[in-house]
Design a protein around this motif. Structure first.
Motif, PDB file in Angstrom:
ATOM      1  N   ILE A   1      -2.658  -4.231  -1.972  1.00 23.86           N
ATOM      2  CA  ILE A   1      -1.192  -4.311  -1.959  1.00 23.86           C
ATOM      3  C   ILE A   1      -0.568  -3.138  -1.198  1.00 23.86           C
ATOM      4  O   ILE A   1       0.237  -3.348  -0.276  1.00 23.86           O
ATOM      5  CB  ILE A   1      -0.656  -4.401  -3.402  1.00 23.86           C
ATOM      6  CG1 ILE A   1      -1.146  -5.692  -4.058  1.00 23.86           C
ATOM      7  CG2 ILE A   1       0.861  -4.330  -3.414  1.00 23.86           C
ATOM      8  CD1 ILE A   1      -0.726  -5.835  -5.505  1.00 23.86           C
ATOM      9  N   PRO A   2      -0.899  -1.869  -1.522  1.00 27.30           N
ATOM     10  CA  PRO A   2      -0.310  -0.785  -0.712  1.00 27.30           C
ATOM     11  C   PRO A   2      -0.782  -0.794   0.735  1.00 27.30           C
ATOM     12  O   PRO A   2      -0.056  -0.340   1.630  1.00 27.30           O
ATOM     13  CB  PRO A   2      -0.759   0.491  -1.441  1.00 27.30           C
ATOM     14  CG  PRO A   2      -1.922   0.090  -2.254  1.00 27.30           C
ATOM     15  CD  PRO A   2      -1.696  -1.336  -2.634  1.00 27.30           C
ATOM     16  N   LEU A   3      -1.980  -1.327   0.999  1.00 28.35           N
ATOM     17  CA  LEU A   3      -2.452  -1.407   2.382  1.00 28.35           C
ATOM     18  C   LEU A   3      -1.594  -2.354   3.198  1.00 28.35           C
ATOM     19  O   LEU A   3      -1.179  -2.045   4.325  1.00 28.35           O
ATOM     20  CB  LEU A   3      -3.914  -1.857   2.394  1.00 28.35           C
ATOM     21  CG  LEU A   3      -4.544  -2.032   3.779  1.00 28.35           C
ATOM     22  CD1 LEU A   3      -4.553  -0.714   4.540  1.00 28.35           C
ATOM     23  CD2 LEU A   3      -5.947  -2.607   3.650  1.00 28.35           C
ATOM     24  N   ILE A   4      -1.280  -3.532   2.639  1.00 26.14           N
ATOM     25  CA  ILE A   4      -0.457  -4.511   3.360  1.00 26.14           C
ATOM     26  C   ILE A   4       0.950  -3.978   3.578  1.00 26.14           C
ATOM     27  O   ILE A   4       1.513  -4.071   4.674  1.00 26.14           O
ATOM     28  CB  ILE A   4      -0.435  -5.852   2.584  1.00 26.14           C
ATOM     29  CG1 ILE A   4      -1.830  -6.476   2.584  1.00 26.14           C
ATOM     30  CG2 ILE A   4       0.574  -6.806   3.208  1.00 26.14           C
ATOM     31  CD1 ILE A   4      -1.919  -7.749   1.770  1.00 26.14           C
ATOM     32  N   VAL A   5       1.535  -3.400   2.526  1.00 24.55           N
ATOM     33  CA  VAL A   5       2.898  -2.872   2.658  1.00 24.55           C
ATOM     34  C   VAL A   5       2.937  -1.712   3.653  1.00 24.55           C
ATOM     35  O   VAL A   5       3.870  -1.593   4.462  1.00 24.55           O
ATOM     36  CB  VAL A   5       3.434  -2.440   1.280  1.00 24.55           C
ATOM     37  CG1 VAL A   5       4.813  -1.810   1.415  1.00 24.55           C
ATOM     38  CG2 VAL A   5       3.506  -3.641   0.340  1.00 24.55           C
ATOM     39  N   GLY A   6       1.916  -0.852   3.643  1.00 24.98           N
ATOM     40  CA  GLY A   6       1.868   0.254   4.584  1.00 24.98           C
ATOM     41  C   GLY A   6       1.727  -0.212   6.025  1.00 24.98           C
ATOM     42  O   GLY A   6       2.383   0.324   6.932  1.00 24.98           O
ATOM     43  N   LEU A   7       0.901  -1.231   6.265  1.00 23.09           N
ATOM     44  CA  LEU A   7       0.755  -1.767   7.620  1.00 23.09           C
ATOM     45  C   LEU A   7       2.037  -2.421   8.104  1.00 23.09           C
ATOM     46  O   LEU A   7       2.420  -2.285   9.276  1.00 23.09           O
ATOM     47  CB  LEU A   7      -0.400  -2.770   7.665  1.00 23.09           C
ATOM     48  CG  LEU A   7      -1.813  -2.179   7.518  1.00 23.09           C
ATOM     49  CD1 LEU A   7      -2.856  -3.290   7.513  1.00 23.09           C
ATOM     50  CD2 LEU A   7      -2.106  -1.184   8.635  1.00 23.09           C
TER      51      LEU A   7
END
Length: 215
Positions: A182-188
């Motif tokens: 989840i934080p990976l997708i939002v960060g990208l």
């Protein structure tokens, strides 16, 4: 001229051909009653003002000087549209995260242990993060809408909120209670939003840099 100079000149010419000029009337306030008197006079037939060779009562339509409309070719660039849409979407998602944090606090308070004095510190930290998420969501929503309307302050707000979202994604990345996806997708998505907002076409459309001139 060297090969690098030729490549730079071709790139500047391509950007000059594809980048619309900045709108000089962006943000200007117009008076809706400024052209009412002249428009009324233009509709009344007058024999004295009729041009030679034209029957009276058929004067050419007068153009109102108060009609400050941007040029037809001054369209919003694609990266600005995508960046604004991403800002609005990320703002809604971040606001949803804040709402989930408040829901977690409420559920733990209602269905958790009877004595939660030991967990007051974690509850207060979740509350602060929820308020921060609400503030970031509001900034991204307002900044995305302002960016879509061609205001430079919108890009400034989106930039500040985007870097803060990246910092929060790095914080949640190291939390064991959160899935790393989840934080990976939002960060990208936040990183892509920042890259789109600082494309050359968007910068010239906002009027920050002048259009490239051919040599």
């Amino acid at each position: 001229m060297t090969t690098a100079g030729n490549r730079k000149a071709r790139q500047d010419a391509r950007e000059l051909a594809t980048t619309p000029p900045p709108d000089p009337y962006r943000g200007a306030l117009t008076d809706p009653y400024a052209g009412s008197g002249s428009a009324t006079q233009a509709t009344e037939p007058s024999r004295a003002s009729s041009p030679v060779g034209q029957p009276p009562g058929r004067e050419p339509a007068a153009t109102s000087t108060s009609d400050h409309r941007p040029p037809a070719g001054n369209r919003t660039p694609g990266p600005a549209v995508l960046g604004g849409i991403l800002a609005i979407g990320i703002g809604a998602v971040v606001g949803l995260f804040g709402l989930l944090l408040l829901a977690i606090i409420s559920l733990q308070e209602e269905y958790g242990a009877p004595d939660r004095s030991f967990y007051r510190g974690s509850d207060s930290s979740y509350l602060l993060l929820a308020l921060l998420d609400f503030a970031l969501g509001a900034c991204l929503l307002v900044g995305g809408i302002s960016l879509l309307t061609g205001r430079l302050v919108g890009r400034v707000v989106v930039t500040a909120a985007g870097w803060t979202v990246l910092a929060l994604c790095g914080f949640w990345w190291f939390q064991a209670s959160v899935q790393a996806l989840i934080p990976l997708i939002v960060g990208l998505l936040s990183l892509g939003m920042l890259v789109l907002c600082y494309q050359a076409s968007v910068t010239r459309w906002l009027g920050v840099l002048p259009a490239a001139q051919p040599e």
